[in-house]
Design an enzyme around this catalytic site. Structure first.
Site, mmCIF file in Angstrom:
data_model
loop_
_atom_site.group_PDB
_atom_site.id
_atom_site.type_symbol
_atom_site.label_atom_id
_atom_site.label_comp_id
_atom_site.label_asym_id
_atom_site.label_seq_id
_atom_site.Cartn_x
_atom_site.Cartn_y
_atom_site.Cartn_z
ATOM 1 N N CYS A 68 5.484 1.878 -30.605
ATOM 2 C CA CYS A 68 6.674 2.115 -31.425
ATOM 3 C C CYS A 68 6.873 3.575 -31.807
ATOM 4 C CB CYS A 68 6.594 1.346 -32.737
ATOM 5 S SG CYS A 68 6.370 -0.387 -32.534
ATOM 6 N N GLY B 280 8.582 3.817 -26.836
ATOM 7 C CA GLY B 280 8.922 2.411 -26.697
ATOM 8 C C GLY B 280 10.279 2.260 -26.070
ATOM 9 N N ASN C 16 5.227 1.408 -37.085
ATOM 10 C CA ASN C 16 4.466 1.805 -35.902
ATOM 11 C C ASN C 16 2.996 1.533 -36.187
ATOM 12 O OD1 ASN C 16 3.548 4.996 -34.415
ATOM 13 N ND2 ASN C 16 3.476 2.974 -33.531
ATOM 14 N N GLY C 17 2.379 0.698 -35.358
ATOM 15 C CA GLY C 17 0.966 0.386 -35.550
ATOM 16 C C GLY C 17 0.740 -1.102 -35.449
ATOM 17 N N TYR D 211 -2.250 11.572 -24.502
ATOM 18 C CA TYR D 211 -1.206 11.029 -23.642
ATOM 19 C C TYR D 211 0.101 10.691 -24.334
ATOM 20 C CZ TYR D 211 1.224 7.450 -20.877
ATOM 21 O OH TYR D 211 2.172 6.703 -20.233
ATOM 22 N N CYS E 177 -7.589 -1.379 -27.656
ATOM 23 C CA CYS E 177 -7.119 -0.832 -28.940
ATOM 24 C C CYS E 177 -6.506 -1.962 -29.755
ATOM 25 C CB CYS E 177 -6.069 0.238 -28.687
ATOM 26 S SG CYS E 177 -5.324 0.853 -30.213
ATOM 27 N N CYS F 109 -11.439 3.427 -28.317
ATOM 28 C CA CYS F 109 -11.265 2.947 -26.944
ATOM 29 C C CYS F 109 -12.257 3.623 -25.988
ATOM 30 C CB CYS F 109 -9.819 3.093 -26.479
ATOM 31 S SG CYS F 109 -9.092 4.683 -26.792
HETATM 32 S S1 SF4 Z 1 -8.634 2.682 -30.100
HETATM 33 FE FE1 SF4 Z 1 -7.951 4.436 -28.818
HETATM 34 S S2 SF4 Z 1 -5.732 4.166 -28.540
HETATM 35 FE FE2 SF4 Z 1 -6.376 2.864 -30.286
HETATM 36 S S3 SF4 Z 1 -6.082 4.092 -32.135
HETATM 37 FE FE3 SF4 Z 1 -8.211 4.388 -31.500
HETATM 38 S S4 SF4 Z 1 -8.133 6.205 -30.139
HETATM 39 FE FE4 SF4 Z 1 -6.026 5.448 -30.359
#
Ligand code: SF4
Length: 507
Positions: free
Chosen positions: A37, A63, A137-138, A284, A424, A485
């Site tokens: 988002c 998005g 967003n989230g 990214y 994530c 991640c």
């Molecule tokens: S898990 Fe990775 S993509 Fe998700 S908030 Fe943490 S760093 Fe960002």
């Protein structure tokens, strides 16, 4: 309140497609992490909805499945949502139905199962506190307990979106003022939320205590004695179109209110909560022309390339980015290594979301639809390809093959972040662990799978160094970031166990 729902004729059938099919254009859709988002808010402009539209236009990369704008003129609230791109939904005629000096907006990407218009935002709820609209967003991670409790208290949910929990908590709060209701509600949810909210005459903006997702505040200076306009946006690139000046970030755990009395701020969470801002925004998601967590993304991304060159140099003739997201890191890599940089892959920016699929036997068509190699640059060259991530590996393999087929004698792939090994839960659409190639294969095995001569990733210390080094670090340290991640260590206590257990069990 008008709630006009528009449905442009967009086919979005990726969910039905066979992911293992090498010919499938949908592969690429599942081979990149997706931000879910972008949010925008405007306070005090005679055409607030149009400014919100411009802001959302700049945030479109966050998005592309649905978008919405709610506006208010002090008396009534109107909201319009639709499926598709911001420019497809909001024509002049549609914007004319959104009068008022206050507006919030949202652009959404979602997993295919729940991408319906039902879950498009802003979401509005009428309650004893008046009408409140939210754009979020989230992702929240403690949904189960909050939702059950609210339903026991009589809440009727209109959507399956976690964002509605916040607004229902506000509606059911027993605090006396709206600000207290919002502060109490935000303190009850856990996970990632950068939100903007509006009533008929006020705007609110808040970030979760960890500050997972970005949210910045800017200002358009009023001319000829006119009052200033306040702007909130997921990324500062949205300010530039509006000629808004960046003022500051909304702080983690902060609730900002803008009303006719000006801007006020309060904390709803202790300042001792450790910050865990998403580092993948710098890798990214965010545009390089945005300032995220107070730091320019371009600066971080170029440093990632430099650091990658220091960590995993290999003799070569040419640095080639995988466009567009690999470009800035590739410039850094080329600068550090002294190897020439050139655009050996050209991206077709005009690929629509609907596309007649080729016959099954036409291999790699999906990638070639978007990327084409420049044979005159690649032929006879030892090439270092720079990309920002490998998720499932299928797209990387196609790109490596494509560059080799165009005449490259060697293809070395360099990735500007560490291997993605965990999903994530904080607002990014990630495949489950069983589909993350780095969770299931060693780097040597991935290299073999993608058919590269060599493969190397940026180290985690190298990544955090790149995102904190230099004058523009703004107090950021390696500990300021969520890196879950890459590590599997999640910063929140509550992670949706139903989601994570099957993912872990399959590995
Ligand atoms: S898990 Fe990775 S993509 Fe998700 S908030 Fe943490 S760093 Fe960002």
């Amino acid at each position: 309140m008008a709630d006009i729902q528009l449905l442009p004729p967009v086919l979005n059938s990726a969910v039905d497609l066979d992911l293992e099919d090498d010919t499938n254009a949908a592969d690429e859709r599942f081979d990149k992490l997706r931000e879910e988002c972008g949010v925008m808010a405007i306070y005090n402009h005679s055409d607030a909805a149009r400014l919100t539209y411009w802001g959302l236009y700049a945030l479109q990369h966050r998005g592309q499945e649905s978008a919405g704008i709610a506006s208010a003129d002090g008396y009534s609230v109107n909201d319009i949502k639709g499926m598709g791109l911001v420019s497809e939904i909001f024509t002049d005629d549609v914007l004319a139905k959104l009068p008022g000096h206050i507006a919030i907006g949202h652009t959404r990407y979602s997993t295919t199962g729940d991408s319906a218009l039902l879950n498009a935002q802003p979401i509005s709820v009428e309650s004893t506190k008046g009408l409140i609209a939210i754009a979020h967003n989230g992702n929240l991670v403690n949904l189960g307990t909050s939702k059950e409790r609210l339903e026991r208290d009589g809440a009727v949910f209109q959507t399956t979106s976690d964002s509605e929990i916040i607004i229902q908590l506000i509606a059911h709060s027993r605090q006396t003022t709206l600000v207290d209701c919002i502060a109490e509600s935000l303190s009850q949810v856990d996970g990632a939320f950068s939100i903007v909210m509006m009533t008929r005459n006020r705007i609110f903006a808040a970030r979760d205590p960890h500050g997972f997702r970005p949210l910045s505040m800017g200002r358009i200076t009023g001319v000829d004695g006119a009052p200033d306009t306040f702007v909130f946006a997921s990324e500062t690139c949205a300010f530039d179109l509006l000629h808004a000046k960046y003022e500051r970030d909304v702080e983690p755990g902060e609730l900002v209110m803008v009303s006719e009395d000006g801007v006020t701020s309060r904390r709803y969470a202790p300042e001792t909560t450790p910050t865990a801002s998403c580092i993948f925004e710098h890798v990214y998601f965010a545009r390089p022309d945005s300032r995220i967590y107070g730091r320019w993304v371009q600066k971080s991304r170029e440093e990632m390339g430099r650091q990658l060159a220091r960590e995993s140099h290999v003799p070569a003739d040419l640095i080639v980015p995988v466009p567009d997201s690999g470009v800035t890191a590739a410039i850094g890599y080329a600068t550090e290594s002294g190897i020439p940089f050139n655009l050996g892959l050209i991206r077709n920016h005009y690929v629509g979301r609907t596309f007649i699929q080729p016959e099954q036997r036409v291999r790699d068509f999906g990638v070639r639809m978007k990327l084409n190699p420049v044979r005159s640059l690649l032929e006879g060259k030892r090439v270092i390809l720079i990309d920002d991530s490998i998720i499932r590996g299928t797209t990387s393999r196609k790109i490596v093959r494509m560059v080799r087929a165009a005449g490259a004698t060697e293809v070395h792939l360099r990735i500007s972040c560490p291997p993605t090994i965990s999903p994530c839960f904080y607002g990014v659409d990630t495949p489950s662990k069983k589909d993350l190639i780095a969770a299931n294969k060693s780097i040597a095995e991935i290299c073999e799978y993608i058919e590269a001569d060599t493969l190397a990733y940026l180290s985690l210390p190298g990544l955090t160094h790149a995102c904190t080094i230099g004058e523009s670090s703004h107090g950021l340290s390696p500990a300021s970031f969520c890196t879950a991640c890459y590590t599997g260590h999640y910063p929140t206590q509550w992670v949706d166990v139903e989601e994570i257990l099957p993912a872990i069990a399959t590995v």
